[in-house]
Scaffold this motif. Structure first.
Motif, PDB file in Angstrom:
ATOM      1  N   ASP A 203      26.397  24.372  60.591  1.00 36.13           N
ATOM      2  CA  ASP A 203      26.153  23.171  60.054  1.00 36.13           C
ATOM      3  C   ASP A 203      24.445  23.066  59.640  1.00 36.13           C
ATOM      4  OD1 ASP A 203      28.708  22.653  59.733  1.00 36.13           O
ATOM      5  OD2 ASP A 203      28.623  21.012  61.429  1.00 36.13           O
ATOM      6  N   PHE A 204      23.706  23.666  60.644  1.00 33.94           N
ATOM      7  CA  PHE A 204      22.256  23.687  60.496  1.00 33.94           C
ATOM      8  C   PHE A 204      21.951  23.986  59.028  1.00 33.94           C
ATOM      9  CE2 PHE A 204      18.640  26.688  60.260  1.00 33.94           C
ATOM     10  CZ  PHE A 204      17.608  25.715  60.841  1.00 33.94           C
ATOM     11  N   LEU A 205      22.431  25.018  58.222  1.00 33.89           N
ATOM     12  CA  LEU A 205      22.127  25.356  57.127  1.00 33.89           C
ATOM     13  C   LEU A 205      22.065  24.124  56.250  1.00 33.89           C
ATOM     14  CD1 LEU A 205      23.463  28.832  56.247  1.00 33.89           C
ATOM     15  CD2 LEU A 205      21.249  28.257  56.635  1.00 33.89           C
ATOM     16  N   ASP A 206      23.040  23.553  56.328  1.00 35.51           N
ATOM     17  CA  ASP A 206      23.104  22.314  54.894  1.00 35.51           C
ATOM     18  C   ASP A 206      22.224  21.059  55.444  1.00 35.51           C
ATOM     19  OD1 ASP A 206      25.272  23.362  53.392  1.00 35.51           O
ATOM     20  OD2 ASP A 206      26.704  22.600  55.193  1.00 35.51           O
ATOM     21  N   THR A 207      21.560  20.928  56.630  1.00 38.65           N
ATOM     22  CA  THR A 207      20.880  19.934  56.902  1.00 38.65           C
ATOM     23  C   THR A 207      19.319  20.416  57.086  1.00 38.65           C
ATOM     24  OG1 THR A 207      21.059  20.476  59.320  1.00 38.65           O
ATOM     25  CG2 THR A 207      22.443  18.801  58.469  1.00 38.65           C
ATOM     26  N   SER A 208      18.898  21.751  57.142  1.00 37.80           N
ATOM     27  CA  SER A 208      17.704  22.034  57.594  1.00 37.80           C
ATOM     28  C   SER A 208      17.329  22.975  56.633  1.00 37.80           C
ATOM     29  CB  SER A 208      17.520  22.645  58.932  1.00 37.80           C
ATOM     30  OG  SER A 208      17.801  21.571  59.811  1.00 37.80           O
ATOM     31  N   VAL A 209      18.040  23.966  55.881  1.00 39.09           N
ATOM     32  CA  VAL A 209      17.748  24.730  54.757  1.00 39.09           C
ATOM     33  C   VAL A 209      18.616  24.546  53.495  1.00 39.09           C
ATOM     34  CG1 VAL A 209      17.184  27.259  54.358  1.00 39.09           C
ATOM     35  CG2 VAL A 209      17.417  26.596  56.790  1.00 39.09           C
ATOM     36  N   PRO A 210      18.444  23.312  53.121  1.00 39.00           N
ATOM     37  CA  PRO A 210      19.435  22.958  51.782  1.00 39.00           C
ATOM     38  C   PRO A 210      19.006  23.775  50.647  1.00 39.00           C
ATOM     39  CG  PRO A 210      17.433  21.253  52.251  1.00 39.00           C
ATOM     40  CD  PRO A 210      17.634  22.379  53.477  1.00 39.00           C
ATOM     41  N   GLY A 211      20.105  24.062  49.751  1.00 39.23           N
ATOM     42  CA  GLY A 211      19.819  24.914  48.621  1.00 39.23           C
ATOM     43  C   GLY A 211      18.912  24.006  47.658  1.00 39.23           C
ATOM     44  N   GLY A 212      18.984  22.758  47.762  1.00 39.66           N
ATOM     45  CA  GLY A 212      18.286  22.064  46.944  1.00 39.66           C
ATOM     46  C   GLY A 212      18.515  22.345  45.353  1.00 39.66           C
ATOM     47  N   GLU A 213      17.368  22.461  44.492  1.00 43.91           N
ATOM     48  CA  GLU A 213      17.458  22.709  43.186  1.00 43.91           C
ATOM     49  C   GLU A 213      17.469  24.212  42.822  1.00 43.91           C
ATOM     50  OE1 GLU A 213      14.725  20.280  41.196  1.00 43.91           O
ATOM     51  OE2 GLU A 213      15.355  18.655  41.671  1.00 43.91           O
ATOM     52  N   ILE A 214      17.259  25.042  43.719  1.00 49.31           N
ATOM     53  CA  ILE A 214      17.392  26.394  43.775  1.00 49.31           C
ATOM     54  C   ILE A 214      18.874  27.081  43.444  1.00 49.31           C
ATOM     55  CG2 ILE A 214      16.584  28.811  44.668  1.00 49.31           C
ATOM     56  CD1 ILE A 214      14.731  26.898  46.594  1.00 49.31           C
ATOM     57  N   THR A 215      18.912  27.715  42.458  1.00 46.39           N
ATOM     58  CA  THR A 215      20.452  28.191  42.069  1.00 46.39           C
ATOM     59  C   THR A 215      20.883  29.247  43.204  1.00 46.39           C
ATOM     60  OG1 THR A 215      19.833  28.013  39.820  1.00 46.39           O
ATOM     61  CG2 THR A 215      21.839  29.199  40.402  1.00 46.39           C
ATOM     62  N   ARG A 216      19.955  30.142  43.707  1.00 45.77           N
ATOM     63  CA  ARG A 216      20.101  31.338  44.640  1.00 45.77           C
ATOM     64  C   ARG A 216      19.109  31.256  45.664  1.00 45.77           C
ATOM     65  NH1 ARG A 216      21.175  37.450  42.851  1.00 45.77           N
ATOM     66  NH2 ARG A 216      21.528  38.211  45.068  1.00 45.77           N
ATOM     67  N   ASN A 217      19.437  30.520  46.795  1.00 52.07           N
ATOM     68  CA  ASN A 217      18.547  30.327  48.022  1.00 52.07           C
ATOM     69  C   ASN A 217      18.621  31.594  48.852  1.00 52.07           C
ATOM     70  OD1 ASN A 217      16.843  29.790  50.135  1.00 52.07           O
ATOM     71  ND2 ASN A 217      16.972  27.609  49.692  1.00 52.07           N
ATOM     72  N   THR A 218      17.899  32.483  48.523  1.00 53.28           N
ATOM     73  CA  THR A 218      18.121  33.843  49.241  1.00 53.28           C
ATOM     74  C   THR A 218      17.734  33.806  50.807  1.00 53.28           C
ATOM     75  OG1 THR A 218      16.137  34.595  48.348  1.00 53.28           O
ATOM     76  CG2 THR A 218      18.220  35.507  47.256  1.00 53.28           C
ATOM     77  N   MET A 219      16.665  32.872  50.970  1.00 52.88           N
ATOM     78  CA  MET A 219      16.347  32.821  52.409  1.00 52.88           C
ATOM     79  C   MET A 219      17.327  32.120  53.311  1.00 52.88           C
ATOM     80  SD  MET A 219      14.285  33.661  54.683  1.00 52.88           S
ATOM     81  CE  MET A 219      12.797  34.320  53.978  1.00 52.88           C
ATOM     82  N   ARG A 220      18.223  31.061  52.605  1.00 44.90           N
ATOM     83  CA  ARG A 220      19.490  30.492  53.221  1.00 44.90           C
ATOM     84  C   ARG A 220      20.449  31.392  53.525  1.00 44.90           C
ATOM     85  NH1 ARG A 220      22.369  25.626  53.070  1.00 44.90           N
ATOM     86  NH2 ARG A 220      24.437  25.879  52.644  1.00 44.90           N
ATOM     87  N   GLY A 221      20.485  32.464  52.399  1.00 45.73           N
ATOM     88  CA  GLY A 221      21.551  33.608  52.746  1.00 45.73           C
ATOM     89  C   GLY A 221      21.064  34.365  53.705  1.00 45.73           C
ATOM     90  N   LEU A 222      19.625  34.715  54.006  1.00 40.68           N
ATOM     91  CA  LEU A 222      19.313  35.594  54.987  1.00 40.68           C
ATOM     92  C   LEU A 222      19.589  34.931  56.573  1.00 40.68           C
ATOM     93  CD1 LEU A 222      15.912  37.458  55.402  1.00 40.68           C
ATOM     94  CD2 LEU A 222      16.916  36.205  57.390  1.00 40.68           C
ATOM     95  N   ILE A 223      19.444  33.583  56.414  1.00 39.03           N
ATOM     96  CA  ILE A 223      19.483  33.051  57.907  1.00 39.03           C
ATOM     97  C   ILE A 223      20.927  32.774  58.231  1.00 39.03           C
ATOM     98  CG2 ILE A 223      19.120  30.673  58.975  1.00 39.03           C
ATOM     99  CD1 ILE A 223      16.574  30.406  57.337  1.00 39.03           C
TER     100      ILE A 223
END
Length: 528
Positions: A203-223
């Motif tokens: 759940d950390f991803l949704d709270t601390s590395v949100p996708g926001g307005e970025i269509t493809r948040n690749t750093m979120r994918g890495l984490i």
């Protein structure tokens, strides 16, 4: 006489022995070279506690332990602990980066400096062991996280993307989708005893590395791909001992977007208190670009992730947020009410609505390119005033580009010729109009032209992003066509504290007389 000679000989011998002992103690200290280097020291003496904290953090959490060395030997690794790391230059606009929970939400420091004040330990450190750790620092203001880890393994074959680093001519018509990374589970792993195979984040991803307005948040994918593994699975073909920054770029050939990446990489290095400039690894598959030159100048080295032939392990790795998550980009869609100010003034009179951080990063770019950033020195010509006209010209930007740039000023040549005539006939001052064809200049030549300019003029375009490296008292004049009324450079000028003027056009044609009149008034304000 013999007795006198004997005493002298004993004194010389004692001094020699004392000198040898001093040198022995000096060179036996860990990281002794850090103690005598001025390069990491800020311009304000009161920042010393911050630097001592940084040194303590690095020595206690990043120095290899005996168990670490055993782990390296087990994996028959190639060590890199003798590689040279560049020191941080002394920057007049530097202010301490020590984490401070009292940084106000949506303050200028929260936007542009260290607002990453909520620490989240995802995999806590195991004191005294060789296990790894992973943690993130979250900014409520930017809604973004800077993460770092110890004993982290990258498996390039689990990252699906093109190799990267090729000459552009070799990869023409390659799609952007091929160049952006897709991460298989376990593309990155942390040595976590007792948690073998478990994904590190949930759940950390949704709270601390949100996708926001970025269509493809690749750093979120890495984490999201990171998992913890035991010693048995933690096999490495190579170890990198020094701190390493992982960067994912999107619009890598565009100066504005690259500056957002530089800004994010610099902030990540400072927030995690790296005592030297880190190595950089591009976790993307883009081809080589002219801006790579400045990446190499800013940091200790640059490599592409897919250029490694097997698993590579990092003693200390830092994940830099995407450039889209910086205030430079977010300011285009949200109101960031900040004004530029000198670090000296802010040190004496802190102000939540002022910042010197853009000036600090601009000085970092200039210093890395080999230019002086002495606060008391003058980089501008003493014999007159340079007026830099930033031009747009055709060039091949990336594999999907046709080599033609979109015109923002339909009569740019006419305007330049008229300004050239005006400058050559200027009665009051020696005015030198500089023809800024940046696409065919090296980055060092571009930065020199910017720092020597009293006035920077140009149509709206990425080349104007160079004003982040402009010196104080530089004046900006932007010519804006009706189709490109965007605030990029007005905001950068505001956040740096530079005087800014705009000529808003009804279309894309600018009257040379109007441009000359506005420039003439600016020159008069400069005493010319």
């Amino acid at each position: 006489m013999d007795r006198t000679h004997s005493k002298l000989f004993k004194i010389v011998l004692s001094l020699f022995a004392l000198n040898c002992l001093s040198l022995s103690v000096y060179f036996s200290l860990p990281y002794h070279h850090q103690n005598h280097s001025d390069h990491h020291r800020p311009s304000l003496n009161n920042n010393l506690p911050s630097l001592l904290d940084s040194r303590h953090h690095f020595l206690t959490e990043n120095r290899p332990t005996q168990k670490d060395n055993h782990l390296q030997n087990k994996n028959n690794s190639n060590f890199s602990n003798n590689h040279y790391l560049k020191p941080w230059p002394i920057l007049p606009s530097y202010l301490p980066w020590t984490r401070n929970r009292k940084v106000s939400f949506r303050s200028c420091e929260a936007y542009f400096g260290n607002g990453f004040n909520r620490r989240i330990d995802i995999l806590p450190a195991n004191p005294g062991g060789s296990s790894g750790w992973f943690r993130c620092f979250f900014s409520e203001t930017l809604r973004s996280s800077i993460c770092e880890g110890r004993n982290v393994r990258m498996v390039p074959e689990r990252i699906h993307m093109s190799k990267g680093g090729e000459a552009i001519e070799e990869v023409m018509r390659r799609t952007e989708e091929e160049e952006l990374p897709e991460f298989q589970n376990g593309a990155f792993e942390v040595l976590g005893v007792g948690r073998n195979g478990k994904n590190l984040v949930g759940d950390f991803l949704d709270t601390s590395v949100p996708g926001g307005e970025i269509t493809r948040n690749t750093m979120r994918g890495l984490i999201g791909s990171i998992r913890a593994v035991d010693n048995e699975e933690f096999e490495c073909d190579q170890w990198i001992e020094e701190p390493t920054l992982l960067v994912i770029r999107f619009e890598y050939a565009n100066l504005f977007h690259t500056v957002t990446d530089w800004y994010s990489a610099y902030v990540s290095s400072r927030v995690t208190e790296l005592p030297y400039r880190p190595h950089v690894i591009f976790v993307d598959g883009h081809c080589r670009a002219p801006l790579d030159e400045t990446w190499r100048a800013l940091f200790s080295s640059v490599r592409y992730a897919k250029n490694f032939t097997g698993p590579v392990c990092f003693r200390h790795v830092v994940l830099s947020p995407l450039g889209y998550e910086t205030a430079l980009f977010k300011g285009l869609s949200e109101d960031i009410d900040c004004e530029g100010a000198s670090a000296h003034d802010l040190w004496q009179n802190p102000n939540d609505r002022k910042t010197a951080r853009l000036s600090e990063v601009g000085e970092m770019i200039r210093a890395a390119s080999g230019f002086s950033v002495n606060r008391h020195g003058s980089e501008k010509p003493v014999s007159g005033h340079n007026v830099l006209f930033v031009r747009r010209e055709d060039y091949l930007a990336h594999p999907r580009h046709h080599g033609k740039v979109e015109s923002r000023l339909s009569n740019e040549g006419e305007v330049f010729d008229s300004l050239q005539s005006w400058a050559s006939n200027h009665a009051r001052c020696n005015v030198n109009l500089v023809n800024g064809f940046f696409a065919h200049m090296s980055m060092k030549e571009q930065i020199r032209a910017v720092q020597e300019a009293s006035v920077i003029i140009g149509a709206h375009g990425a080349g104007l992003t160079h004003i982040i490296s402009a010196t104080p008292k530089t004046v900006i004049l932007e010519i804006i066509s009706s189709q490109f009324r965007r605030p990029h450079f007005r905001l950068i000028a505001q956040w740096k504290g530079l005087e800014y003027h705009a000529i808003n056009l009804g279309g894309s044609y600018a009257s040379p007389a109007v441009v000359i009149d506005r420039l003439d008034r600016i020159m008069k304000s400069l005493g010319c």
